[in-house]
Design an enzyme around this catalytic site. Structure first.
Site, PDB file in Angstrom:
ATOM      1  N   PRO A 263       0.820  -1.215   0.000  1.00  0.00           N
ATOM      2  CG  PRO A 263      -0.131  -1.134   2.127  1.00  0.00           C
ATOM      3  CD  PRO A 263       0.684  -2.003   1.229  1.00  0.00           C
ATOM      4  CG  ASP A 264      -0.544   4.846  -2.099  1.00  0.00           C
ATOM      5  OD1 ASP A 264      -1.393   4.606  -1.221  1.00  0.00           O
ATOM      6  OD2 ASP A 264      -0.825   5.407  -3.180  1.00  0.00           O
ATOM      7  CG  PHE A 265       2.675   7.154   3.100  1.00  0.00           C
ATOM      8  CD1 PHE A 265       2.784   5.924   3.703  1.00  0.00           C
ATOM      9  CD2 PHE A 265       3.695   8.077   3.292  1.00  0.00           C
ATOM     10  CE1 PHE A 265       3.881   5.587   4.461  1.00  0.00           C
ATOM     11  CE2 PHE A 265       4.804   7.760   4.048  1.00  0.00           C
ATOM     12  CZ  PHE A 265       4.896   6.507   4.630  1.00  0.00           C
ATOM     13  NE  ARG A 266       0.910  12.363   1.855  1.00  0.00           N
ATOM     14  CZ  ARG A 266       2.149  11.951   2.021  1.00  0.00           C
ATOM     15  NH1 ARG A 266       2.661  11.049   1.202  1.00  0.00           N
ATOM     16  NH2 ARG A 266       2.893  12.431   3.008  1.00  0.00           N
TER      17      ARG A 266
ATOM     18  CG  ASN B 130       8.836   3.444  -3.415  1.00  0.00           C
ATOM     19  OD1 ASN B 130       8.238   4.361  -2.854  1.00  0.00           O
ATOM     20  ND2 ASN B 130       8.502   2.987  -4.589  1.00  0.00           N
TER      21      ASN B 130
ATOM     22  CG  ASP C 292       9.441  -1.098  -2.467  1.00  0.00           C
ATOM     23  OD1 ASP C 292      10.452  -0.962  -3.161  1.00  0.00           O
ATOM     24  OD2 ASP C 292       8.333  -0.606  -2.765  1.00  0.00           O
TER      25      ASP C 292
ATOM     26  CG  HIS D 213      12.568   8.899   1.828  1.00  0.00           C
ATOM     27  ND1 HIS D 213      11.250   9.097   1.477  1.00  0.00           N
ATOM     28  CD2 HIS D 213      13.162  10.110   1.731  1.00  0.00           C
ATOM     29  CE1 HIS D 213      11.074  10.375   1.159  1.00  0.00           C
ATOM     30  NE2 HIS D 213      12.216  11.008   1.304  1.00  0.00           N
TER      31      HIS D 213
HETATM   32  P1  CNA Z   1       2.153   8.757  -1.501  1.00  0.00           P
HETATM   33  O1  CNA Z   1       2.133  10.088  -0.867  1.00  0.00           O
HETATM   34  O2  CNA Z   1       1.353   7.673  -0.893  1.00  0.00           O
HETATM   35  O3  CNA Z   1       1.662   8.982  -3.014  1.00  0.00           O
HETATM   36  C1  CNA Z   1       1.488   7.934  -3.906  1.00  0.00           C
HETATM   37  C2  CNA Z   1       1.004   8.505  -5.235  1.00  0.00           C
HETATM   38  O4  CNA Z   1       0.986   7.466  -6.187  1.00  0.00           O
HETATM   39  C3  CNA Z   1      -0.384   9.111  -5.184  1.00  0.00           C
HETATM   40  O5  CNA Z   1      -0.391  10.348  -5.882  1.00  0.00           O
HETATM   41  C4  CNA Z   1      -1.250   8.055  -5.905  1.00  0.00           C
HETATM   42  O6  CNA Z   1      -2.320   8.627  -6.609  1.00  0.00           O
HETATM   43  C5  CNA Z   1      -0.267   7.457  -6.859  1.00  0.00           C
HETATM   44  N1  CNA Z   1      -0.515   6.064  -7.238  1.00  0.00           N
HETATM   45  C6  CNA Z   1      -0.915   5.025  -6.464  1.00  0.00           C
HETATM   46  N2  CNA Z   1      -0.949   3.894  -7.184  1.00  0.00           N
HETATM   47  C7  CNA Z   1      -0.586   4.214  -8.461  1.00  0.00           C
HETATM   48  C8  CNA Z   1      -0.423   3.492  -9.669  1.00  0.00           C
HETATM   49  N3  CNA Z   1      -0.644   2.178  -9.753  1.00  0.00           N
HETATM   50  N4  CNA Z   1      -0.022   4.168 -10.764  1.00  0.00           N
HETATM   51  C9  CNA Z   1       0.210   5.504 -10.729  1.00  0.00           C
HETATM   52  N5  CNA Z   1       0.075   6.239  -9.611  1.00  0.00           N
HETATM   53  C10 CNA Z   1      -0.296   5.607  -8.486  1.00  0.00           C
HETATM   54  O7  CNA Z   1       3.630   8.211  -1.683  1.00  0.00           O
HETATM   55  P2  CNA Z   1       4.970   9.025  -1.935  1.00  0.00           P
HETATM   56  O8  CNA Z   1       5.977   8.020  -2.339  1.00  0.00           O
HETATM   57  O9  CNA Z   1       4.765  10.199  -2.789  1.00  0.00           O
HETATM   58  O10 CNA Z   1       5.277   9.526  -0.459  1.00  0.00           O
HETATM   59  C11 CNA Z   1       6.494   9.502   0.042  1.00  0.00           C
HETATM   60  C12 CNA Z   1       6.685   8.451   1.157  1.00  0.00           C
HETATM   61  C13 CNA Z   1       5.906   7.196   1.008  1.00  0.00           C
HETATM   62  C14 CNA Z   1       8.084   7.987   1.118  1.00  0.00           C
HETATM   63  O11 CNA Z   1       8.761   8.483   2.223  1.00  0.00           O
HETATM   64  C15 CNA Z   1       8.082   6.448   1.153  1.00  0.00           C
HETATM   65  O12 CNA Z   1       9.080   5.946   2.003  1.00  0.00           O
HETATM   66  C16 CNA Z   1       6.757   6.107   1.636  1.00  0.00           C
HETATM   67  N6  CNA Z   1       6.218   4.776   1.317  1.00  0.00           N
HETATM   68  C17 CNA Z   1       6.968   3.836   0.653  1.00  0.00           C
HETATM   69  C18 CNA Z   1       6.421   2.600   0.356  1.00  0.00           C
HETATM   70  C19 CNA Z   1       7.278   1.599  -0.393  1.00  0.00           C
HETATM   71  O13 CNA Z   1       8.469   1.500  -0.151  1.00  0.00           O
HETATM   72  N7  CNA Z   1       6.680   0.868  -1.344  1.00  0.00           N
HETATM   73  C20 CNA Z   1       5.114   2.293   0.702  1.00  0.00           C
HETATM   74  C21 CNA Z   1       4.363   3.272   1.397  1.00  0.00           C
HETATM   75  C22 CNA Z   1       4.933   4.500   1.695  1.00  0.00           C
END
Ligand code: CNA
Length: 278
Positions: A45-48, A119, A121, A138
């Protein structure tokens, strides 16, 4: 403010023109910025994102506000929510997405400058992007330290703690052990700072799957030269995209956009092969 004039480098502000530009030979160094959105289709899952994001699902962790889980002072007072979250994010359970494999193809074709990722991950590495081309801005779960005395802590032991849902303490001073993930308010890794000047050499910037809200990472997008086309691939419009002459906005899932791009580049088969190997 939206730029209304004609593009200066691209023929028009669309993906077809980006493909032409890449094929022209004038586009020698492509820089990439990645966010959690490129890993959502891997099952992380993402954050937002409104319903599926971690912030929407953190209620059970009993946090005063979502960002607290990545704040060092809150961690000191209560490390349990972070350890619970780490259990969900722990590398090892997830496979790279076609988007990660696409970044690898850029390297294979000799056009990848640096892949800056937020990320933690490590899916870029798993996809085979050369480590010297990745900046994990990060940090990652690769190493961990005591937050009091700085002693490093065994990787396997930490994994066991995270899996078991128990907190790890330093064997020397009993301080809290934290993976070397950059928390809010902590310094960015040296590699991040060292790589920033390279953005001046960018011929193209691809920004994928990020809300561009976390600084200083988000500000990288404005550090490429004015004449460097920037392509946003995201579910929604973010940052200041649209304000420059050669900004291209592609809304949708990064995997779908990347597949279209590869089809037009003639890299479709290569993408499939690279992704199957992961
Ligand atoms: P965020 O703020 O959660 O934003 C994610 C963005 O991606 C949003 O604008 C969504 O609309 C968009 N999105 C989601 N799924 C898709 C898709 N399939 N295709 C296109 N767009 C999509 O995450 P950010 O990375 O901007 O925020 C920064 C944080 C999140 C960092 O410090 C990370 O460490 C942290 N994070 C990392 C992970 C990971 O390592 N996978 C997971 C969750 C959070």
């Amino acid at each position: 403010t939206i730029y209304e004039g004609p593009p200066e480098v691209l023929e028009s502000r669309d993906l077809q023109s980006v493909v032409k530009y890449i094929k022209s030979g004038k586009c020698k160094r492509i820089f990439v910025m990645l966010g959690a959105g490129v890993s959502t289709t891997a099952g992380i899952p993402d954050f937002r994102s409104p319903e599926t994001g971690l912030y929407a699902n953190l209620a059970r962790l009993d946090l005063p506000y979502p960002e607290a889980v990545f704040e060092i002072n809150f961690f000191r007072s209560n490390p349990v929510p972070f350890y619970a979250l780490a259990r969900e994010l722990l590398p090892g359970h997830f496979r790279p997405t076609p988007t990660h494999s696409f970044v690898r193809l850029l390297a294979d074709h000799g056009v990848l400058g640096i892949c800056f990722t937020q990320n933690i991950d490590t899916l870029e590495r798993l996809a085979g992007v050369p480590p010297n081309r990745i900046v994990e801005a990060h940090g990652s779960f690769a190493t961990q330290h005591c937050i009091e005395c700085g002693a490093s802590y065994d990787n396997e032991k930490l994994r066991q703690h995270i899996k078991a849902g128990t907190v790890a303490y330093c064997e020397r001073c009993h301080g809290l052990v934290k993976p070397d993930i950059v928390f809010f308010g902590e310094a960015m890794p040296m590699a991040f700072h060292r790589s920033i000047p390279l953005l001046q050499t960018a011929d193209l910037l691809l920004v994928m799957g990020t809300s561009l809200t976390v600084h200083p990472f988000a500000s990288l997008a404005s550090m490429v030269p004015d004449r460097c086309p920037r392509v946003l691939m995201n579910l929604d419009a973010v940052g200041d995209f649209g304000c420059r002459s050669d900004d291209v906005i592609c809304l949708g899932k990064t995997d779908d956009i990347v597949r279209d791009l590869c089809k037009e580049l003639g890299w479709e088969e290569e993408l499939n092969i690279a992704w199957k190997k992961t």
